[in-house]
Design a protein around this motif. Structure first.
Motif, PDB file in Angstrom:
ATOM      1  N   UNK A   1      -3.349  -0.010   8.490  1.00 60.97           N
ATOM      2  CA  UNK A   1      -3.653  -0.786   7.287  1.00 60.97           C
ATOM      3  C   UNK A   1      -5.130  -1.137   7.242  1.00 60.97           C
ATOM      4  N   UNK A   2      -5.668  -1.549   8.394  1.00 62.58           N
ATOM      5  CA  UNK A   2      -7.047  -2.044   8.461  1.00 62.58           C
ATOM      6  C   UNK A   2      -7.762  -1.442   9.669  1.00 62.58           C
ATOM      7  N   UNK A   3      -8.422  -0.297   9.503  1.00 60.97           N
ATOM      8  CA  UNK A   3      -9.149   0.312  10.622  1.00 60.97           C
ATOM      9  C   UNK A   3     -10.202  -0.604  11.237  1.00 60.97           C
ATOM     10  N   UNK A   4     -10.645  -1.618  10.503  1.00 64.29           N
ATOM     11  CA  UNK A   4     -11.632  -2.550  11.036  1.00 64.29           C
ATOM     12  C   UNK A   4     -11.101  -3.335  12.236  1.00 64.29           C
ATOM     13  N   UNK A   5      -9.777  -3.314  12.438  1.00 62.84           N
ATOM     14  CA  UNK A   5      -9.190  -4.035  13.570  1.00 62.84           C
ATOM     15  C   UNK A   5      -9.334  -3.280  14.882  1.00 62.84           C
TER      16      UNK A   5
ATOM     17  N   UNK B   1      -9.284   3.644   3.998  1.00 56.57           N
ATOM     18  CA  UNK B   1      -9.718   4.569   2.933  1.00 56.57           C
ATOM     19  C   UNK B   1      -8.653   5.600   2.593  1.00 56.57           C
ATOM     20  N   UNK B   2      -7.580   5.674   3.411  1.00 62.44           N
ATOM     21  CA  UNK B   2      -6.501   6.636   3.151  1.00 62.44           C
ATOM     22  C   UNK B   2      -5.505   6.144   2.111  1.00 62.44           C
ATOM     23  N   UNK B   3      -5.636   4.909   1.666  1.00 60.74           N
ATOM     24  CA  UNK B   3      -4.721   4.367   0.653  1.00 60.74           C
ATOM     25  C   UNK B   3      -4.965   5.075  -0.674  1.00 60.74           C
ATOM     26  N   UNK B   4      -3.896   5.595  -1.291  1.00 63.10           N
ATOM     27  CA  UNK B   4      -4.043   6.321  -2.555  1.00 63.10           C
ATOM     28  C   UNK B   4      -3.671   5.454  -3.760  1.00 63.10           C
TER      29      UNK B   4
ATOM     30  N   UNK C   1       0.805  -1.219   0.000  1.00 68.50           N
ATOM     31  CA  UNK C   1       0.000   0.000   0.000  1.00 68.50           C
ATOM     32  C   UNK C   1       0.839   1.270   0.000  1.00 68.50           C
ATOM     33  N   UNK C   2       0.297   2.296  -0.638  1.00 66.24           N
ATOM     34  CA  UNK C   2       0.894   3.638  -0.593  1.00 66.24           C
ATOM     35  C   UNK C   2      -0.114   4.597   0.037  1.00 66.24           C
ATOM     36  N   UNK C   3       0.351   5.332   1.048  1.00 60.94           N
ATOM     37  CA  UNK C   3      -0.508   6.300   1.729  1.00 60.94           C
ATOM     38  C   UNK C   3      -0.163   7.742   1.366  1.00 60.94           C
ATOM     39  N   UNK C   4       1.024   7.963   0.781  1.00 62.66           N
ATOM     40  CA  UNK C   4       1.430   9.317   0.423  1.00 62.66           C
ATOM     41  C   UNK C   4       2.418   9.248  -0.739  1.00 62.66           C
ATOM     42  N   UNK C   5       2.918  10.408  -1.159  1.00 60.06           N
ATOM     43  CA  UNK C   5       3.823  10.459  -2.314  1.00 60.06           C
ATOM     44  C   UNK C   5       5.161   9.770  -2.046  1.00 60.06           C
ATOM     45  N   UNK C   6       5.630   9.822  -0.792  1.00 58.98           N
ATOM     46  CA  UNK C   6       6.872   9.120  -0.468  1.00 58.98           C
ATOM     47  C   UNK C   6       6.708   7.616  -0.665  1.00 58.98           C
TER      48      UNK C   6
ATOM     49  N   UNK D   1      -5.093   1.567  -8.573  1.00 59.81           N
ATOM     50  CA  UNK D   1      -5.529   2.842  -8.010  1.00 59.81           C
ATOM     51  C   UNK D   1      -6.091   2.597  -6.612  1.00 59.81           C
ATOM     52  N   UNK D   2      -6.371   3.682  -5.909  1.00 56.20           N
ATOM     53  CA  UNK D   2      -6.965   3.545  -4.586  1.00 56.20           C
ATOM     54  C   UNK D   2      -8.287   2.791  -4.642  1.00 56.20           C
ATOM     55  N   UNK D   3      -9.123   3.137  -5.625  1.00 56.41           N
ATOM     56  CA  UNK D   3     -10.416   2.477  -5.762  1.00 56.41           C
ATOM     57  C   UNK D   3     -10.248   0.997  -6.104  1.00 56.41           C
TER      58      UNK D   3
END
Length: 302
Positions: free
Chosen positions: A209-213, A56-59, A15-20, A43-45
């Protein structure tokens, strides 16, 4: 062997969360594709369609479809069963103190139960590798222990199809309902203890990674010690095979040509050389570095 090692061919998602994160992933994709490995951008979607419970923050993400997994505990059970079927002599709780050197060759090991001779010696003593001598001499490489803490959740249903990595850690779904989360990487000597700080970091990483946790309880936690050489690269020899240098996030594709007709000694890990042997191993190390450079650096330093 009749043992199901739970081979999972679903691949690994990073996963990528930001440009870095994107920059790091793009570099990884470049060298992996140059090495002939499969990798594809999502893509994120598309990522959330593939794994609905990721943040949902994964881009964006990258799918490595050929990066599979097995259950390591079941794999060890299968290995033991295979050795039994093949009448392989397994000597447990037998201390090995040194490699036996004959001129410029390693011909076996010296143990508390006596000498064991072999045409090929495989040392797999992990973080304890440096405690084994090369004849009367200490090994010319230093292998240090890196502590890795892990935790496990158990969910009512399986939330994820595949292993999922982020910059901060990873989660591994198991068929029995467990979800593993790892792993710390700490210079803590040989102390094999979970710490409050380590567990806290693992919880934060898993929940990112998984807010459901959030709200799920940890059902297990444990610690392992990984071996690491000074530069993180593996070391290969001729009469001895050493696999004590690479951690789980260091990726290198190495080939060793030849089939041993002589007996093989497999230890629980390490090795090196006396004067001539040390030079030979150093040359093999340079060959490995040259190979990795040629394929676009088949090693990701994080």
């Amino acid at each position: 062997t009749g043992v199901d090692i739970e081979l999972d061919r679903s691949g690994t998602l990073y996963l990528a969360f930001d440009n870095d994160d994107l920059e790091m992933l793009n570099k990884r994709v470049v060298w992996q594709q140059a090495a002939g490995l499969n990798a594809s951008h999502l893509t994120g979607a598309e990522t959330r369609r593939a794994e609905p419970f990721v943040s949902p923050d994964v881009i964006e993400s990258v799918l490595f479809p050929d990066d599979w997994q097995v259950d390591n505990r079941e794999l060890c059970i299968a290995l033991r069963r295979y050795l039994e079927l093949k009448d392989v002599d397994v000597r447990e709780n037998t201390e090995v103190t040194e490699l036996i050197v004959d001129g410029s060759r390693i011909t076996g090991v010296r143990s508390a139960a006596g000498d064991i001779m072999a045409g090929t010696t495989v040392l797999a003593a992990g973080a304890w590798a440096s405690l084994i001598k090369l004849g009367a001499f200490p090994l010319p490489l230093s292998i240090q222990p890196i502590r890795g803490q892990m935790i496990a959740y158990r969910t009512a249903k399986r939330l994820f199809k595949r292993v999922i990595y982020s910059r901060g850690g990873y989660i591994v779904p198991r068929s029995d309902g467990r979800l593993l989360a790892g792993a710390t990487s700490e210079n803590a000597g040989y102390v094999k203890l979970n710490t409050d700080e380590g567990v806290r970091r693992l919880i934060e990483s898993a929940q990112s990674i998984a807010p459901a946790l959030v709200g799920h309880n940890i059902v297990d936690q444990w610690v392992g010690l990984r071996p690491r050489s000074a530069d993180g690269l593996p070391v290969l020899g001729d009469e001895v095979v050493l696999e004590a240098g690479a951690r789980e996030r260091d990726v290198a594709v190495l080939e060793r040509v030849g089939h041993a007709a002589d007996p093989v000694v497999l230890l629980h890990e390490q090795v090196l050389a006396h004067d001539l042997l040390a030079r030979r191993l150093l040359l093999r190390r340079i060959e490995v570095l040259d190979h990795l450079e040629h394929v676009g650096k088949a090693r990701q330093v994080e």
